[in-house]
Design a protein around this motif. Structure first.
Motif, PDB file in Angstrom:
ATOM      1  N   ASP B  82       0.989  -1.083  -0.140  1.00 56.52           N
ATOM      2  CA  ASP B  82       0.023   0.017  -0.048  1.00 56.52           C
ATOM      3  C   ASP B  82       0.968   1.270   0.018  1.00 56.52           C
ATOM      4  O   ASP B  82       0.711   2.219  -0.933  1.00 56.52           O
ATOM      5  CB  ASP B  82      -0.753   0.080   1.214  1.00 56.52           C
ATOM      6  N   ILE B  83       1.858   1.215   0.763  1.00 57.99           N
ATOM      7  CA  ILE B  83       2.823   2.328   1.019  1.00 57.99           C
ATOM      8  C   ILE B  83       3.528   2.525  -0.459  1.00 57.99           C
ATOM      9  O   ILE B  83       3.723   3.758  -0.803  1.00 57.99           O
ATOM     10  CB  ILE B  83       3.837   2.084   2.128  1.00 57.99           C
ATOM     11  N   GLU B  84       4.107   1.569  -0.861  1.00 56.70           N
ATOM     12  CA  GLU B  84       4.726   1.634  -2.000  1.00 56.70           C
ATOM     13  C   GLU B  84       3.846   2.105  -3.144  1.00 56.70           C
ATOM     14  O   GLU B  84       4.436   3.249  -4.164  1.00 56.70           O
ATOM     15  CB  GLU B  84       5.181   0.024  -2.794  1.00 56.70           C
ATOM     16  N   GLY B  85       2.666   2.107  -3.162  1.00 58.19           N
ATOM     17  CA  GLY B  85       1.751   2.600  -4.211  1.00 58.19           C
ATOM     18  C   GLY B  85       1.572   3.989  -4.182  1.00 58.19           C
ATOM     19  O   GLY B  85       1.083   4.622  -4.733  1.00 58.19           O
ATOM     20  N   GLY B  90       7.145  10.635 -10.635  1.00 63.02           N
ATOM     21  CA  GLY B  90       8.265  11.528 -10.602  1.00 63.02           C
ATOM     22  C   GLY B  90       9.614  11.245  -9.655  1.00 63.02           C
ATOM     23  O   GLY B  90      10.586  11.706 -10.159  1.00 63.02           O
ATOM     24  N   HIS B  91       9.097  10.845  -8.597  1.00 64.96           N
ATOM     25  CA  HIS B  91      10.112  10.747  -7.539  1.00 64.96           C
ATOM     26  C   HIS B  91      10.611   9.255  -7.947  1.00 64.96           C
ATOM     27  O   HIS B  91      12.245   9.457  -7.815  1.00 64.96           O
ATOM     28  CB  HIS B  91       9.595  10.616  -6.154  1.00 64.96           C
ATOM     29  N   ARG B  92      10.272   8.373  -8.396  1.00 63.01           N
ATOM     30  CA  ARG B  92      10.974   7.022  -8.863  1.00 63.01           C
ATOM     31  C   ARG B  92      11.857   7.670  -9.920  1.00 63.01           C
ATOM     32  O   ARG B  92      12.920   7.036 -10.085  1.00 63.01           O
ATOM     33  CB  ARG B  92       9.885   6.123  -9.374  1.00 63.01           C
ATOM     34  N   ASP B 293      18.593  20.089  -4.382  1.00 61.34           N
ATOM     35  CA  ASP B 293      18.623  20.819  -5.613  1.00 61.34           C
ATOM     36  C   ASP B 293      17.116  21.346  -5.620  1.00 61.34           C
ATOM     37  O   ASP B 293      16.110  20.828  -5.561  1.00 61.34           O
ATOM     38  CB  ASP B 293      18.823  19.886  -6.822  1.00 61.34           C
ATOM     39  N   PRO B 294      16.763  22.727  -5.712  1.00 62.35           N
ATOM     40  CA  PRO B 294      15.501  23.302  -5.618  1.00 62.35           C
ATOM     41  C   PRO B 294      14.730  22.922  -6.879  1.00 62.35           C
ATOM     42  O   PRO B 294      13.557  22.969  -6.879  1.00 62.35           O
ATOM     43  CB  PRO B 294      15.900  24.851  -5.690  1.00 62.35           C
ATOM     44  N   ASP B 295      15.629  22.465  -7.943  1.00 61.65           N
ATOM     45  CA  ASP B 295      14.688  22.075  -9.073  1.00 61.65           C
ATOM     46  C   ASP B 295      14.360  20.384  -9.196  1.00 61.65           C
ATOM     47  O   ASP B 295      13.580  20.049  -9.721  1.00 61.65           O
ATOM     48  CB  ASP B 295      15.729  22.157 -10.367  1.00 61.65           C
ATOM     49  N   GLY B 296      14.859  19.966  -8.101  1.00 64.63           N
ATOM     50  CA  GLY B 296      14.439  18.533  -7.977  1.00 64.63           C
ATOM     51  C   GLY B 296      13.002  18.295  -6.861  1.00 64.63           C
ATOM     52  O   GLY B 296      12.955  19.453  -6.586  1.00 64.63           O
ATOM     53  N   PRO B 297      12.664  17.216  -6.908  1.00 64.69           N
ATOM     54  CA  PRO B 297      11.426  16.920  -5.922  1.00 64.69           C
ATOM     55  C   PRO B 297      11.835  17.084  -4.292  1.00 64.69           C
ATOM     56  O   PRO B 297      13.194  16.944  -4.074  1.00 64.69           O
ATOM     57  CB  PRO B 297      11.173  15.664  -6.386  1.00 64.69           C
ATOM     58  N   ASP B 298      11.045  17.452  -3.696  1.00 68.17           N
ATOM     59  CA  ASP B 298      11.287  17.338  -2.093  1.00 68.17           C
ATOM     60  C   ASP B 298      11.310  15.947  -1.661  1.00 68.17           C
ATOM     61  O   ASP B 298      10.619  15.241  -2.250  1.00 68.17           O
ATOM     62  CB  ASP B 298      10.161  18.285  -1.202  1.00 68.17           C
ATOM     63  N   PRO B 299      11.920  15.609  -0.669  1.00 66.47           N
ATOM     64  CA  PRO B 299      11.831  14.271  -0.191  1.00 66.47           C
ATOM     65  C   PRO B 299      10.631  13.906   0.327  1.00 66.47           C
ATOM     66  O   PRO B 299       9.955  14.704   0.701  1.00 66.47           O
ATOM     67  CB  PRO B 299      12.956  14.181   0.913  1.00 66.47           C
ATOM     68  N   LEU B 300      10.092  12.585   0.159  1.00 65.48           N
ATOM     69  CA  LEU B 300       8.719  12.226   0.591  1.00 65.48           C
ATOM     70  C   LEU B 300       8.785  12.176   2.268  1.00 65.48           C
ATOM     71  O   LEU B 300       9.779  11.914   2.762  1.00 65.48           O
ATOM     72  CB  LEU B 300       8.288  10.945   0.011  1.00 65.48           C
ATOM     73  N   MET B 302       8.389  10.220   5.831  1.00 68.40           N
ATOM     74  CA  MET B 302       8.572   8.940   6.317  1.00 68.40           C
ATOM     75  C   MET B 302       7.093   7.992   6.208  1.00 68.40           C
ATOM     76  O   MET B 302       6.258   8.856   6.622  1.00 68.40           O
ATOM     77  CB  MET B 302       8.980   8.827   7.759  1.00 68.40           C
ATOM     78  N   PRO B 303       7.133   6.721   5.904  1.00 69.39           N
ATOM     79  CA  PRO B 303       8.070   5.984   5.761  1.00 69.39           C
ATOM     80  C   PRO B 303       8.257   6.067   4.139  1.00 69.39           C
ATOM     81  O   PRO B 303       9.077   5.111   3.594  1.00 69.39           O
ATOM     82  CB  PRO B 303       7.448   4.697   6.098  1.00 69.39           C
ATOM     83  N   LEU B 304       7.763   6.871   3.216  1.00 68.32           N
ATOM     84  CA  LEU B 304       7.805   6.739   2.035  1.00 68.32           C
ATOM     85  C   LEU B 304       9.339   6.881   1.380  1.00 68.32           C
ATOM     86  O   LEU B 304       9.517   6.137   0.364  1.00 68.32           O
ATOM     87  CB  LEU B 304       6.686   7.701   1.105  1.00 68.32           C
ATOM     88  N   GLN B 305      10.009   7.822   1.754  1.00 67.42           N
ATOM     89  CA  GLN B 305      11.323   8.307   1.337  1.00 67.42           C
ATOM     90  C   GLN B 305      12.240   6.793   1.584  1.00 67.42           C
ATOM     91  O   GLN B 305      13.031   6.510   0.695  1.00 67.42           O
ATOM     92  CB  GLN B 305      11.962   9.430   1.880  1.00 67.42           C
ATOM     93  N   GLY B 306      11.813   6.312   2.476  1.00 62.91           N
ATOM     94  CA  GLY B 306      12.823   5.068   2.889  1.00 62.91           C
ATOM     95  C   GLY B 306      12.689   4.071   1.943  1.00 62.91           C
ATOM     96  O   GLY B 306      13.566   3.490   1.448  1.00 62.91           O
ATOM     97  N   LEU B 307      11.296   3.715   1.733  1.00 63.28           N
ATOM     98  CA  LEU B 307      10.899   2.721   0.476  1.00 63.28           C
ATOM     99  C   LEU B 307      11.449   3.131  -0.716  1.00 63.28           C
ATOM    100  O   LEU B 307      12.078   2.163  -1.642  1.00 63.28           O
ATOM    101  CB  LEU B 307       9.586   2.425   0.626  1.00 63.28           C
ATOM    102  N   LEU B 308      11.140   4.436  -1.253  1.00 62.69           N
ATOM    103  CA  LEU B 308      11.656   4.930  -2.483  1.00 62.69           C
ATOM    104  C   LEU B 308      13.094   4.535  -2.638  1.00 62.69           C
ATOM    105  O   LEU B 308      13.544   4.177  -3.866  1.00 62.69           O
ATOM    106  CB  LEU B 308      11.518   6.575  -2.501  1.00 62.69           C
ATOM    107  N   VAL B 309      14.017   4.923  -1.625  1.00 68.68           N
ATOM    108  CA  VAL B 309      15.447   4.953  -1.825  1.00 68.68           C
ATOM    109  C   VAL B 309      16.081   3.759  -1.285  1.00 68.68           C
ATOM    110  O   VAL B 309      17.329   3.396  -1.637  1.00 68.68           O
ATOM    111  CB  VAL B 309      16.051   6.196  -1.243  1.00 68.68           C
ATOM    112  N   ALA B 310      15.344   2.777  -1.045  1.00 71.62           N
ATOM    113  CA  ALA B 310      15.920   1.675  -0.484  1.00 71.62           C
ATOM    114  C   ALA B 310      16.942   0.748  -1.507  1.00 71.62           C
ATOM    115  O   ALA B 310      18.013   0.751  -1.300  1.00 71.62           O
ATOM    116  CB  ALA B 310      14.784   0.656   0.081  1.00 71.62           C
ATOM    117  N   GLU B 311      16.347   0.538  -2.747  1.00 69.63           N
ATOM    118  CA  GLU B 311      17.211  -0.185  -3.649  1.00 69.63           C
ATOM    119  C   GLU B 311      18.234   0.875  -3.966  1.00 69.63           C
ATOM    120  O   GLU B 311      19.466   0.200  -4.304  1.00 69.63           O
ATOM    121  CB  GLU B 311      16.246  -0.596  -4.970  1.00 69.63           C
TER     122      GLU B 311
END
Lengths: 367, 367
Positions: B82-85, B90-92, B293-300, B302-311
């Motif tokens: 569910d959280i992955e979804g 754009g973040h991926r 970087d102001p042109d990039g996305p803001d971090p999501l 918790m816990p989304l950011q941790g899942l996003l960047v794990a791999e």
């Protein structure tokens, strides 16, 4: 509380108190500490002379110091008007809009801006020094890098020690190379201009970097326990600025600002470029928030930002527009909850220091 | 170095060492400190059981603790899928682009991401606790708020003290209200999740806020002088995490990362949301820069950011892509300049502590 440096300066406690108010500086010295008067707000050298005369009459021969803001390098021949001309119109509009959004009245016709930092101009700082060396100033501190070489020489010739603030070991080493006598290691949690490194980490780094120069620990120090911590980190004294702002002797001239300081918690400060163009810790206000707004302009570099906001700050202070009203202050503002005399603050500091020493000796199995 | 808390836990030195590595935790305990094993990286309860078995064989009956990451409140029935979804496309894409810009190879087909923080999932944390209570864990620390009430009760039933990290006096009081036994006051300069208040200011605030609960000072502590400072601030012990990362026993499995840690200065860390979604201090890298970087996305969050960047983190670590390679670490990284054994580090800490006590007693006129 005696270190090599405090003995050399002839003070009872190795507590250095920085303040823009002569009455506070003199009271710190009378209480056995070392009062350091901030000179940056003095536009005219006569005003500084008047206040140093007053200090002389109220310190009874005990030692005190002076803090100036003198950049080591300055562009030749640049006037304040030249610098004013470099301020973008959009920034002026943003300031005007922010003030009018909060209903801040204009100054009266012909009324000068009281809050006008001109002490950073080399010309002004030098005229202050011409005055200062007529008095037995025992320590000359510079808030913005090492002072120029001729100023260091002149101070040494007068028997005055020279100190400067540093936010990193690299800054501190530069001071040592410039022939300075004392480094004030100013941590992230301090009021005013600060870097990113916290006092706990910065102090021993600077102590090691400039050994054998004496180092004062600054930032986050407002109790005797914090003094013990600063000295445990290798400092030869502590440098306190914020804690005096709510003393009876402080001439803040603003009941609203005093109220805000007494009510603020340690989380109510922010490191912002809104006041001078360099990151300086201060009360978080609607003013600092406005400059954090991603839709607004970024603060200008020093010295442009200070000139840009000078009149605005004066108007905010004069009319005590509470949401915008702020001041440089460190994170220890959370512990400033009552108005006391400078003597009472110093008594509290020394008692707390003794308690901390008792406690740590028990922990170390030496009691 | 004995306090009420260290006596209660039966340790020689009031030095609490947090580490994700069992070999480090056991060595801290054997050296007379209190090793605390971080459990957040253990996905499977069996792996934790295996390492606690190992700890038992290598601590000779001396006390140690366990650190879990268990949110007090958790939404019922939400799965990792569910959280992955909830992660925006754009973040991926931004993660993929940042990795390919640095030429980071893909993981092999079917290879699992090693860096996968699942310990924060209540289900996982609870399965870890089921294991932990089979061992004589003397202190259970929670990195993310107070643990749920039933966990506190269960720990107390097992004779285990419960601690939690706090970045403000308000957090600390919440821990006290939840029935916790120890508060770890974690200052701004610490590695990992931190608030804005520096250790010098935070420690005494938390000590006063939760009196008479014992407080451990965390953040900026990596030398005996800093231990003396933390204890002078009223703490009953110190909590060190960063300093163990460059010990011989640490299993970083990356010569490049060890090199970066040994070379980094105190100004080379940044408090960034890039790793977990909450501000955590870590080495500044091209990875944290990308997320600033102001042109990039803001971090999501918790816990989304941790899942996003794990791999991504796994790939960066596996292939040792130096510009992107980082780790949570505090500002004391500047003092981590050699690889030593845990025992040598502890010896250094206790010797430095004694030296600091000698020095401060001389300053206080008691020597």
């Amino acid at each position: 509380m005696r270190t090599e440096l405090s003995t050399r300066l002839g003070v009872e406690h190795a507590i250095f108190g920085f303040t823009p108010f002569p009455a506070v500086a003199a009271a710190i010295t009378r209480a056995g500490g070392f009062g350091v008067l901030g000179a940056v707000r003095y536009g005219a050298a006569e005003d500084l002379a008047r206040d140093l005369d007053w200090m002389e009459r109220h310190t009874g021969g005990l030692p005190y110091g002076l803090d100036v803001v003198m950049p080591a390098r300055q562009v030749e021949g640049v006037t304040e008007a030249d610098i004013e001309g470099m301020i973008p119109e959009g920034h002026r509009r943003f300031v005007a809009d922010t003030l009018s959004a909060h209903g801040v009245p204009e100054l009266a016709e012909g009324e000068a801006s009281g809050w006008r930092i001109t002490g950073w101009l080399e010309k002004v700082a030098r005229s202050q020094l011409d005055v200062a060396f007529d008095y037995p100033v025992k320590l000359l501190a510079n808030a913005l890098g090492s002072p120029p070489a001729d100023v260091v020489d002149r101070a040494h010739h007068h028997g005055t020690l020279v100190a400067a603030l540093a936010g990193s070991a690299r800054h501190a080493r530069r001071h040592q190379e410039a022939g300075l006598d004392v480094v004030v290691a100013q941590g992230y949690e301090a009021g005013g201009h600060t870097g990113e490194i916290a006092t706990m980490v910065l102090t021993p780094e600077v102590v090691d970097a400039v050994d054998p120069l004496p180092v004062l620990a600054a930032g986050g120090i407002g109790s005797g326990e914090q003094i013990a911590a600063g000295l445990a980190l290798g400092a030869q004294g502590v440098w306190l600025g914020s804690v005096w702002l709510t003393t009876e002797e402080a001439e803040l001239h603003s009941a609203a600002l005093t109220r805000k300081l007494l009510a603020a918690g340690s989380g109510d400060t922010v490191r912002s470029r809104a006041l001078t163009g360099k990151p300086a810790r201060q009360l978080r206000t609607a003013w600092t928030d406005a400059w954090e707004d991603p839709d607004g302009p970024d603060p200008l570099p020093m010295p442009l930002q200070g000139l840009l906001v000078a009149e605005a700050v004066s108007r905010i202070q004069k009319y005590e527009v509470e949401p915008l009203l702020g001041t440089p202050v460190g994170q220890i503002v959370g512990r400033m909850t009552t108005t006391r005399s400078v003597q009472a603050v110093v008594d509290d500091l020394t008692r707390g220091f003794e308690r901390a020493i008792d406690r740590i000796n028990r922990i170390a199995g030496r009691a």
